[in-house]
Motif scaffolding. Structure first.
Motif, PDB file in Angstrom:
ATOM      1  N   VAL A 251      47.324  42.204  13.620  1.00 21.54           N
ATOM      2  CA  VAL A 251      46.452  43.363  13.749  1.00 21.54           C
ATOM      3  C   VAL A 251      46.400  44.125  14.757  1.00 21.54           C
ATOM      4  O   VAL A 251      46.104  45.278  14.781  1.00 21.54           O
ATOM      5  N   VAL A 252      46.559  43.642  16.159  1.00 22.48           N
ATOM      6  CA  VAL A 252      46.645  44.221  17.279  1.00 22.48           C
ATOM      7  C   VAL A 252      47.825  45.454  17.051  1.00 22.48           C
ATOM      8  O   VAL A 252      48.881  45.113  16.846  1.00 22.48           O
ATOM      9  N   GLN A 253      47.395  46.764  17.663  1.00 23.36           N
ATOM     10  CA  GLN A 253      48.473  47.595  17.770  1.00 23.36           C
ATOM     11  C   GLN A 253      48.464  48.305  18.985  1.00 23.36           C
ATOM     12  O   GLN A 253      49.563  48.767  19.474  1.00 23.36           O
ATOM     13  N   ASN A 254      47.422  48.464  19.626  1.00 26.08           N
ATOM     14  CA  ASN A 254      47.511  48.912  21.015  1.00 26.08           C
ATOM     15  C   ASN A 254      46.884  47.830  22.229  1.00 26.08           C
ATOM     16  O   ASN A 254      45.783  47.326  22.132  1.00 26.08           O
ATOM     17  N   GLN A 255      47.658  47.703  23.416  1.00 27.37           N
ATOM     18  CA  GLN A 255      47.584  46.661  24.369  1.00 27.37           C
ATOM     19  C   GLN A 255      47.584  47.211  25.593  1.00 27.37           C
ATOM     20  O   GLN A 255      48.542  47.969  25.832  1.00 27.37           O
ATOM     21  N   TYR A 256      46.830  46.868  26.674  1.00 24.64           N
ATOM     22  CA  TYR A 256      46.899  47.417  27.713  1.00 24.64           C
ATOM     23  C   TYR A 256      46.924  46.343  28.934  1.00 24.64           C
ATOM     24  O   TYR A 256      46.016  45.404  28.832  1.00 24.64           O
ATOM     25  N   SER A 257      47.722  46.317  29.882  1.00 22.93           N
ATOM     26  CA  SER A 257      47.651  45.315  30.861  1.00 22.93           C
ATOM     27  C   SER A 257      47.963  45.736  32.280  1.00 22.93           C
ATOM     28  O   SER A 257      48.303  46.832  32.453  1.00 22.93           O
ATOM     29  N   ALA A 258      47.440  44.969  33.278  1.00 23.73           N
ATOM     30  CA  ALA A 258      47.723  45.188  34.393  1.00 23.73           C
ATOM     31  C   ALA A 258      47.675  43.886  35.393  1.00 23.73           C
ATOM     32  O   ALA A 258      47.040  42.881  34.952  1.00 23.73           O
ATOM     33  N   GLY A 259      48.389  43.940  36.614  1.00 25.99           N
ATOM     34  CA  GLY A 259      48.214  42.765  37.177  1.00 25.99           C
ATOM     35  C   GLY A 259      48.755  43.184  38.690  1.00 25.99           C
ATOM     36  O   GLY A 259      49.533  43.976  38.998  1.00 25.99           O
ATOM     37  N   THR A 260      48.522  42.033  39.701  1.00 28.32           N
ATOM     38  CA  THR A 260      48.865  42.057  40.973  1.00 28.32           C
ATOM     39  C   THR A 260      49.120  40.794  41.714  1.00 28.32           C
ATOM     40  O   THR A 260      48.594  39.943  41.080  1.00 28.32           O
ATOM     41  N   THR A 261      49.883  40.955  42.853  1.00 30.27           N
ATOM     42  CA  THR A 261      50.058  39.613  43.515  1.00 30.27           C
ATOM     43  C   THR A 261      49.699  39.998  45.083  1.00 30.27           C
ATOM     44  O   THR A 261      50.198  40.992  45.542  1.00 30.27           O
ATOM     45  N   TYR A 262      49.158  39.250  45.671  1.00 32.55           N
ATOM     46  CA  TYR A 262      48.733  39.267  47.068  1.00 32.55           C
ATOM     47  C   TYR A 262      49.329  38.124  47.784  1.00 32.55           C
ATOM     48  O   TYR A 262      49.042  36.982  47.486  1.00 32.55           O
ATOM     49  N   ARG A 263      50.099  38.385  48.912  1.00 34.75           N
ATOM     50  CA  ARG A 263      50.660  37.348  49.630  1.00 34.75           C
ATOM     51  C   ARG A 263      49.680  37.121  50.656  1.00 34.75           C
ATOM     52  O   ARG A 263      49.395  37.632  51.482  1.00 34.75           O
ATOM     53  N   ILE A 264      49.163  35.330  50.767  1.00 37.13           N
ATOM     54  CA  ILE A 264      48.361  35.032  51.553  1.00 37.13           C
ATOM     55  C   ILE A 264      49.051  34.795  52.995  1.00 37.13           C
ATOM     56  O   ILE A 264      48.673  35.346  53.926  1.00 37.13           O
ATOM     57  N   ASP A 265      50.227  34.312  52.862  1.00 37.41           N
ATOM     58  CA  ASP A 265      51.114  33.977  54.078  1.00 37.41           C
ATOM     59  C   ASP A 265      52.528  33.935  53.799  1.00 37.41           C
ATOM     60  O   ASP A 265      52.615  34.229  52.375  1.00 37.41           O
ATOM     61  N   ARG A 266      53.414  33.559  54.611  1.00 40.80           N
ATOM     62  CA  ARG A 266      54.708  33.316  54.205  1.00 40.80           C
ATOM     63  C   ARG A 266      54.977  32.448  52.986  1.00 40.80           C
ATOM     64  O   ARG A 266      55.971  32.628  52.158  1.00 40.80           O
ATOM     65  N   ASP A 267      54.330  31.474  52.770  1.00 43.45           N
ATOM     66  CA  ASP A 267      54.470  30.520  51.614  1.00 43.45           C
ATOM     67  C   ASP A 267      53.570  30.625  50.504  1.00 43.45           C
ATOM     68  O   ASP A 267      53.855  29.627  49.517  1.00 43.45           O
ATOM     69  N   SER A 268      52.452  31.229  50.574  1.00 45.66           N
ATOM     70  CA  SER A 268      51.576  31.199  49.400  1.00 45.66           C
ATOM     71  C   SER A 268      51.077  32.703  49.046  1.00 45.66           C
ATOM     72  O   SER A 268      51.071  33.822  49.649  1.00 45.66           O
ATOM     73  N   GLU A 269      50.772  32.651  47.674  1.00 48.87           N
ATOM     74  CA  GLU A 269      50.323  33.859  47.108  1.00 48.87           C
ATOM     75  C   GLU A 269      49.474  33.524  45.896  1.00 48.87           C
ATOM     76  O   GLU A 269      49.619  32.730  45.248  1.00 48.87           O
TER      77      GLU A 269
END
Length: 76
Positions: free
Chosen positions: A7-25
């Motif tokens: 049934v779905v015809q139009n889909q919208y998406s967004a995303g982001t990544t934030y690095r906390i430190d060298r080893d974590s996000e």
């Protein structure tokens, strides 16, 4: 139940990544699928229509979706 394609015809998406430190996000995402309807012949039409009468029963289905995602990752 009606046999129908997606049934779905139009889909919208967004995303982001934030690095906390060298080893974590932390990653977040959101998806919205706009409301849409499909109308078609009912699967049950032949069962609820009297014999000798052409089934004219239709059904309408609609769908909209929301999705929220949150993930944490750590490098080892």
């Amino acid at each position: 139940n009606m046999i129908a394609p997606g049934v779905v015809q139009n889909q919208y998406s967004a995303g982001t990544t934030y690095r906390i430190d060298r080893d974590s996000e932390v990653t977040g995402s959101f998806m919205f699928a706009a409301n849409n309807s499909v109308t078609g012949p009912s699967f049950f039409g032949p069962f609820i229509t009297p014999p000798g009468v052409t089934p004219t029963v239709t059904e309408t289905i609609s769908m909209k979706q929301y999705l929220l995602g949150l993930a944490y990752s750590r490098k080892f």
